[in-house]
Write a protein that holds these residues in place. Structure first.
Motif, PDB file in Angstrom:
ATOM      1  N   TRP B  35      33.850  45.611  32.237  1.00 51.26           N
ATOM      2  CA  TRP B  35      33.340  44.511  32.055  1.00 51.26           C
ATOM      3  C   TRP B  35      32.329  43.442  33.898  1.00 51.26           C
ATOM      4  N   TYR B  36      31.707  42.858  33.682  1.00 49.93           N
ATOM      5  CA  TYR B  36      31.608  42.333  34.586  1.00 49.93           C
ATOM      6  C   TYR B  36      31.030  40.701  34.280  1.00 49.93           C
ATOM      7  N   VAL B  37      31.189  39.524  34.492  1.00 53.88           N
ATOM      8  CA  VAL B  37      30.412  38.303  34.494  1.00 53.88           C
ATOM      9  C   VAL B  37      29.418  37.757  35.683  1.00 53.88           C
ATOM     10  N   GLN B  38      28.511  36.631  34.735  1.00 53.10           N
ATOM     11  CA  GLN B  38      28.271  36.386  35.828  1.00 53.10           C
ATOM     12  C   GLN B  38      27.866  35.117  35.273  1.00 53.10           C
ATOM     13  N   TYR B  39      29.053  34.015  35.744  1.00 52.97           N
ATOM     14  CA  TYR B  39      29.147  32.946  35.786  1.00 52.97           C
ATOM     15  C   TYR B  39      26.996  32.495  36.144  1.00 52.97           C
ATOM     16  N   PRO B  40      26.552  30.595  35.696  1.00 51.02           N
ATOM     17  CA  PRO B  40      25.715  29.931  35.987  1.00 51.02           C
ATOM     18  C   PRO B  40      25.316  30.139  37.949  1.00 51.02           C
ATOM     19  N   ASN B  41      23.825  31.167  38.110  1.00 54.34           N
ATOM     20  CA  ASN B  41      23.944  30.421  39.183  1.00 54.34           C
ATOM     21  C   ASN B  41      25.073  31.155  40.525  1.00 54.34           C
ATOM     22  N   GLN B  42      25.763  32.550  39.875  1.00 52.77           N
ATOM     23  CA  GLN B  42      26.721  32.855  41.268  1.00 52.77           C
ATOM     24  C   GLN B  42      26.204  34.488  40.629  1.00 52.77           C
ATOM     25  N   GLY B  43      26.911  34.723  41.696  1.00 53.34           N
ATOM     26  CA  GLY B  43      26.672  36.743  41.878  1.00 53.34           C
ATOM     27  C   GLY B  43      28.012  37.251  40.571  1.00 53.34           C
ATOM     28  N   LEU B  44      27.759  37.977  40.721  1.00 55.67           N
ATOM     29  CA  LEU B  44      28.452  39.221  39.351  1.00 55.67           C
ATOM     30  C   LEU B  44      30.271  39.258  40.058  1.00 55.67           C
ATOM     31  N   GLN B  45      30.882  39.215  39.317  1.00 57.68           N
ATOM     32  CA  GLN B  45      32.449  38.841  39.234  1.00 57.68           C
ATOM     33  C   GLN B  45      33.206  40.127  38.608  1.00 57.68           C
ATOM     34  N   LEU B  46      33.553  40.744  38.594  1.00 57.90           N
ATOM     35  CA  LEU B  46      34.478  42.019  37.811  1.00 57.90           C
ATOM     36  C   LEU B  46      35.723  41.255  37.126  1.00 57.90           C
TER      37      LEU B  46
END
Lengths: 117, 114
Positions: B35-46
């Protein structure tokens, strides 16, 4: 984990031109990947870049349109050639393996937001 | 070939409520799940990953996911969400050998409101 930077962070380009995106990593990594995220859509792999060999492209992506370089273990470039508005996307590089980085986990750069007019 | 299905494109929820984001995958061979998360205007984080072993994996910020092989699912859950959890969440799979590409689902936008 690896720290990844991309340049430029965003750009607005005219159709028919080309843009080269740089991906720099703070440590040596084994594999580098280039993904595309079109507006409102998921990420799609463009190609895999292994140092010292030709990039491996996914179905639907060709070297003439997306040439990739991988001159060393910390750097890669992706060029989007002869751009059209359909190329407007976020382009992300990711890395895996090398040093303390596990081979089975990818770390992503912040992305390059490209708009083609 | 592998594929990932995230049926919910958007999940609205109130702060402090529980949430589940669904992910189903298809593969004829063993896979790793992410599962990756992408906060607004940011890159992907594991956010978290399943490689092997315990089928329940947890993140440092209260999310957990359970690998269910029989149902080919890897749903993401959190018992109590915060406003700051508002983001796009992507489920992804890869083959479990060597360096492999990630195949992503279409993403689920989690909208947490007060």
């Amino acid at each position: 984990s690896a720290v990844i930077s991309q340049k430029p962070s965003r750009d607005i380009c005219q159709r028919g031109t080309s843009l080269t995106i740089q991906c720099q990593v703070d440590s040596q990594v084994t594999m580098m990947f280039w993904y595309r995220q079109q507006p409102g859509q998921s990420l799609t792999l463009i190609a895999t870049a292994n140092q010292g060999s030709e990039a491996t492209y996914e179905s639907g992506f060709v070297i003439d349109k997306f040439p990739i370089s991988r001159p060393n273990l910390t750097f890669s470039t992706l060029t989007v050639s002869n751009m059209s508005p359909e190329d407007s996307s976020i382009y992300l590089c990711s890395v895996a393996g090398g040093g303390q980085n596990p081979y089975n986990e990818q770390f992503f750069g912040p992305g390059t937001r490209l708009t083609v007019l | 070939a592998q594929s990932v299905t995230q049926l919910d494109s958007q999940v609205p929820v109130f702060e402090e409520a529980p949430v589940e984001l669904r992910c189903n995958y298809s593969s004829s061979v063993s896979v790793y799940l992410f599962w990756y998360v992408q906060y607004p205007n940011q890159g992907l984080q594991l956010l978290l990953k399943y490689l092997s072993g315990s089928t329940l994996v947890k993140s440092i910020n209260g999310f957990e996911a359970e690998f269910n092989k029989s149902q080919t699912s890897f749903h993401l859950r959190k018992p109590s969400v915060h406003i700051s959890d508002t983001a796009e969440y992507f489920c992804a799979v890869s083959l479990n050998t060597g360096f492999q590409k990630l195949v992503f689902g279409t993403g689920t936008r989690l909208l947490v409101s007060p």
